[in-house]
Design a protein around this motif. Structure first.
Motif, PDB file in Angstrom:
ATOM      1  N   ALA A  62       0.830  -1.203   0.000  1.00  0.00           N
ATOM      2  CA  ALA A  62       0.000   0.000   0.000  1.00  0.00           C
ATOM      3  C   ALA A  62       0.864   1.253   0.000  1.00  0.00           C
ATOM      4  CB  ALA A  62      -0.930   0.002   1.213  1.00  0.00           C
ATOM      5  N   TYR A 133       2.322  -4.866  11.403  1.00  0.00           N
ATOM      6  CA  TYR A 133       1.775  -3.977  10.364  1.00  0.00           C
ATOM      7  C   TYR A 133       1.570  -4.749   9.061  1.00  0.00           C
ATOM      8  CZ  TYR A 133       1.617  -0.348   6.765  1.00  0.00           C
ATOM      9  OH  TYR A 133       1.251   0.431   5.684  1.00  0.00           O
ATOM     10  N   HIS A 136      -1.504  -7.472   8.285  1.00  0.00           N
ATOM     11  CA  HIS A 136      -2.886  -7.070   8.041  1.00  0.00           C
ATOM     12  C   HIS A 136      -3.075  -6.623   6.594  1.00  0.00           C
ATOM     13  CE1 HIS A 136      -3.894  -7.317  12.303  1.00  0.00           C
ATOM     14  NE2 HIS A 136      -2.718  -6.748  12.547  1.00  0.00           N
ATOM     15  N   ASP A 138      -4.580  -4.216   5.317  1.00  0.00           N
ATOM     16  CA  ASP A 138      -4.493  -2.784   5.040  1.00  0.00           C
ATOM     17  C   ASP A 138      -3.119  -2.374   4.530  1.00  0.00           C
ATOM     18  OD1 ASP A 138      -7.091  -2.507   5.844  1.00  0.00           O
ATOM     19  OD2 ASP A 138      -6.622  -1.698   7.822  1.00  0.00           O
ATOM     20  N   ALA A 139      -2.110  -3.166   4.817  1.00  0.00           N
ATOM     21  CA  ALA A 139      -0.751  -2.847   4.377  1.00  0.00           C
ATOM     22  C   ALA A 139      -0.519  -3.220   2.921  1.00  0.00           C
ATOM     23  CB  ALA A 139       0.271  -3.563   5.259  1.00  0.00           C
ATOM     24  N   TRP A 140      -1.482  -3.905   2.329  1.00  0.00           N
ATOM     25  CA  TRP A 140      -1.336  -4.421   0.968  1.00  0.00           C
ATOM     26  C   TRP A 140      -2.522  -4.005   0.105  1.00  0.00           C
ATOM     27  CZ3 TRP A 140       3.147  -7.328   0.329  1.00  0.00           C
ATOM     28  CH2 TRP A 140       3.770  -7.747   1.519  1.00  0.00           C
ATOM     29  N   ARG A 141      -2.371  -4.172  -1.180  1.00  0.00           N
ATOM     30  CA  ARG A 141      -3.474  -3.926  -2.106  1.00  0.00           C
ATOM     31  C   ARG A 141      -3.347  -4.888  -3.278  1.00  0.00           C
ATOM     32  NH1 ARG A 141      -1.787  -1.485  -6.679  1.00  0.00           N
ATOM     33  NH2 ARG A 141       0.268  -0.464  -6.655  1.00  0.00           N
ATOM     34  N   ASP A 176      -7.990 -11.330   4.152  1.00  0.00           N
ATOM     35  CA  ASP A 176      -8.272  -9.916   4.397  1.00  0.00           C
ATOM     36  C   ASP A 176      -8.606  -9.184   3.105  1.00  0.00           C
ATOM     37  OD1 ASP A 176      -7.812 -10.264   7.079  1.00  0.00           O
ATOM     38  OD2 ASP A 176      -5.871  -9.225   7.112  1.00  0.00           O
ATOM     39  N   LEU A 177      -7.937  -9.562   2.028  1.00  0.00           N
ATOM     40  CA  LEU A 177      -8.141  -8.914   0.730  1.00  0.00           C
ATOM     41  C   LEU A 177      -9.250  -9.568  -0.085  1.00  0.00           C
ATOM     42  CD1 LEU A 177      -4.398  -8.270  -0.109  1.00  0.00           C
ATOM     43  CD2 LEU A 177      -6.103  -6.537   0.420  1.00  0.00           C
TER      44      LEU A 177
END
Length: 260
Positions: A62, A133, A136, A138-141, A176-177
């Motif tokens: 991200a 970090y 989770h 949120d740290a990736w896309r 998560d994604l």
């Protein structure tokens, strides 16, 4: 029900609501099948299986790793520039690793070395904050169009697998994604005991999806781990960022070329 129909009750009077629902559902399925080249219509895809690398291919950061290390490190006294951090990060990855696997279990031993080499900080609390970090979603896309491509290829009957040099955090990240359910197999080096370019990790993935190497393609971002490793067992590989730069291109290569 489409919003246009809700705003226009006169249209509803022309045919039963159930018929409209069936019509729209059937129409949508036809469009999906046409886009994917599957659903029993037209020729089969060019490949029956798609293997995907995770980090750097399916999973993109991200924000840049050096920026994250620097931001999280300030409360712990990390004052290194992002350029310095990135150089140290690359050194840690290029250095020989004395053990069989870089990622054993949760990968913490290896990642401690990476974080310390990149930042000159060995504070355990800082390391744990960095580690958590990246645990989770949120740290990736996902790259643009990735989810749609996976969905359409799956609808076309293509078997999908992740083949990754990663630690035990990967399954949670894919969940998560919202893509873990797309895959027929998720093969993680820390779980199977082999890391790319070892042929065994690719063979495990192919066995799990029931597709032969000659009828599958692997997509990854590393010339040695992905391309050389896949080619060694007769598995074609497209390098992410070179041979293919978008997931829509992957879909086109698999589906459109199958119609020729």
């Amino acid at each position: 029900m489409p919003a246009t129909l809700m705003r226009c009750p006169l249209l509803l009077g022309r045919q039963p609501v159930t018929a409209l629902r069936h019509s729209f559902s059937s129409s949508r399925m036809r469009r999906v099948r046409k886009a994917a080249g599957g659903g029993g219509q037209g020729p089969p895809p060019a490949y029956g299986g798609l293997l995907l690398d995770a980090g750097g291919t399916l999973l993109q950061l991200a924000q840049p790793v050096a920026e994250t290390y620097a931001t999280l490190g300030r409360p712990y006294g990390v004052m290194k520039s992002e350029k310095y951090i990135m150089e140290g990060f690359k050194r840690a990855f290029s250095a020989p690793w004395p053990k069989t696997l870089r990622y054993q279990g949760d990968g913490r031993p290896f990642w401690r070395i990476v974080v310390a080499e990149a930042t000159d900080c060995t504070n355990s609390n800082y390391f744990e904050e960095v580690y958590q970090y990246y645990a989770h979603g949120d740290a990736w896309r996902l790259p643009g169009g990735a989810y749609r491509t996976l969905r359409d290829l799956k609808d076309a009957g293509v078997k999908l697998a992740v083949v990754s040099n990663f630690d035990t955090r990967l399954r949670k990240l894919l969940k998560d994604l919202n893509v873990s359910h797309m895959f027929d197999a998720i093969v993680v080096s820390s779980e199977v005991g082999y890391e790319k370019p070892a042929p065994e990790i690719f063979k495990i993935a192919l066995d799990q999806i029931g597709v032969e190497a000659r009828n599958a393609v692997h997509v990854g971002d590393d010339e040695t781990a992905d391309k050389a490793g896949a080619n060694a067992i007769g598995l074609k590989c497209w390098l992410w960022g070179e041979d293919v730069k978008k997931f829509s291109e992957i879909q086109h290569q698999i589906v459109a070329k199958g119609s020729r």
